[in-house]
Design a protein around this motif. Structure first.
Motif, PDB file in Angstrom:
ATOM      1  N   ALA A   6       4.954  21.086  35.806  1.00 44.93           N
ATOM      2  CA  ALA A   6       5.776  20.154  36.579  1.00 44.93           C
ATOM      3  C   ALA A   6       4.914  19.332  37.541  1.00 44.93           C
ATOM      4  O   ALA A   6       5.163  18.143  37.752  1.00 44.93           O
ATOM      5  N   ALA A   7       3.902  19.959  38.112  1.00 50.10           N
ATOM      6  CA  ALA A   7       3.019  19.248  39.040  1.00 50.10           C
ATOM      7  C   ALA A   7       2.213  18.166  38.326  1.00 50.10           C
ATOM      8  O   ALA A   7       1.956  17.102  38.883  1.00 50.10           O
ATOM      9  N   PHE A   8       1.833  18.436  37.088  1.00 54.01           N
ATOM     10  CA  PHE A   8       1.044  17.476  36.317  1.00 54.01           C
ATOM     11  C   PHE A   8       1.903  16.392  35.672  1.00 54.01           C
ATOM     12  O   PHE A   8       1.387  15.385  35.201  1.00 54.01           O
ATOM     13  N   ASN A   9       3.217  16.614  35.627  1.00 49.63           N
ATOM     14  CA  ASN A   9       4.155  15.659  35.025  1.00 49.63           C
ATOM     15  C   ASN A   9       5.329  15.437  35.977  1.00 49.63           C
ATOM     16  O   ASN A   9       6.459  15.831  35.683  1.00 49.63           O
ATOM     17  N   PRO A  10       5.080  14.812  37.121  1.00 47.48           N
ATOM     18  CA  PRO A  10       6.118  14.729  38.160  1.00 47.48           C
ATOM     19  C   PRO A  10       7.373  13.958  37.782  1.00 47.48           C
ATOM     20  O   PRO A  10       8.423  14.171  38.378  1.00 47.48           O
ATOM     21  N   LEU A  11       7.299  13.090  36.797  1.00 50.17           N
ATOM     22  CA  LEU A  11       8.487  12.318  36.404  1.00 50.17           C
ATOM     23  C   LEU A  11       9.229  12.933  35.228  1.00 50.17           C
ATOM     24  O   LEU A  11      10.289  12.442  34.843  1.00 50.17           O
ATOM     25  N   ASP A  12       8.700  13.999  34.671  1.00 48.56           N
ATOM     26  CA  ASP A  12       9.329  14.650  33.520  1.00 48.56           C
ATOM     27  C   ASP A  12      10.400  15.615  34.018  1.00 48.56           C
ATOM     28  O   ASP A  12      10.113  16.667  34.577  1.00 48.56           O
ATOM     29  N   ARG A  13      11.652  15.260  33.806  1.00 51.14           N
ATOM     30  CA  ARG A  13      12.771  16.073  34.295  1.00 51.14           C
ATOM     31  C   ARG A  13      12.863  17.426  33.599  1.00 51.14           C
ATOM     32  O   ARG A  13      13.300  18.402  34.188  1.00 51.14           O
ATOM     33  N   TYR A  14      12.450  17.486  32.340  1.00 54.36           N
ATOM     34  CA  TYR A  14      12.483  18.761  31.633  1.00 54.36           C
ATOM     35  C   TYR A  14      11.513  19.749  32.278  1.00 54.36           C
ATOM     36  O   TYR A  14      11.863  20.904  32.518  1.00 54.36           O
ATOM     37  N   CYS A  15      10.315  19.277  32.582  1.00 50.89           N
ATOM     38  CA  CYS A  15       9.332  20.131  33.260  1.00 50.89           C
ATOM     39  C   CYS A  15       9.849  20.570  34.623  1.00 50.89           C
ATOM     40  O   CYS A  15       9.673  21.716  35.031  1.00 50.89           O
ATOM     41  N   LYS A  16      10.478  19.652  35.309  1.00 50.77           N
ATOM     42  CA  LYS A  16      11.018  19.965  36.630  1.00 50.77           C
ATOM     43  C   LYS A  16      12.114  21.028  36.525  1.00 50.77           C
ATOM     44  O   LYS A  16      12.160  21.972  37.318  1.00 50.77           O
ATOM     45  N   ALA A  17      12.985  20.881  35.545  1.00 52.69           N
ATOM     46  CA  ALA A  17      14.060  21.858  35.351  1.00 52.69           C
ATOM     47  C   ALA A  17      13.488  23.233  35.027  1.00 52.69           C
ATOM     48  O   ALA A  17      13.947  24.242  35.564  1.00 52.69           O
ATOM     49  N   LEU A  18      12.472  23.275  34.164  1.00 55.78           N
ATOM     50  CA  LEU A  18      11.833  24.552  33.848  1.00 55.78           C
ATOM     51  C   LEU A  18      11.191  25.168  35.076  1.00 55.78           C
ATOM     52  O   LEU A  18      11.240  26.379  35.278  1.00 55.78           O
TER      53      LEU A  18
END
Length: 67
Positions: A6-18
């Motif tokens: 999530a830190a490396f992909n701050p705009l990716d909502r899927y990563c954020k949700a995980l």
């Protein structure tokens, strides 16, 4: 690992949700009662992801029809 993703992909909502999901079952979150708040944030991020994907798909369909 999901927090790093999530830190490396701050705009990716899927990563954020995980990332939120991983934190929801942390013993500290459970003991403090924050699990439901964290799960709520995860759900909201997944919903936003679905909304964005649907809007993109509909836009492409409209472009194909009228383009």
């Amino acid at each position: 690992m999901v927090k790093r993703l999530a830190a490396f992909n701050p705009l990716d909502r899927y990563c954020k949700a995980l990332s939120f999901m991983g934190g929801a079952f942390n013993p500290q979150a459970i003991s403090s009662g924050n699990t439901f708040t964290i799960l709520n944030e995860s759900i909201l991020n997944v919903a936003e992801l679905a909304k964005e994907r649907t809007a993109t798909e509909l836009g492409a369909d409209i472009a194909q029809i009228f383009g």
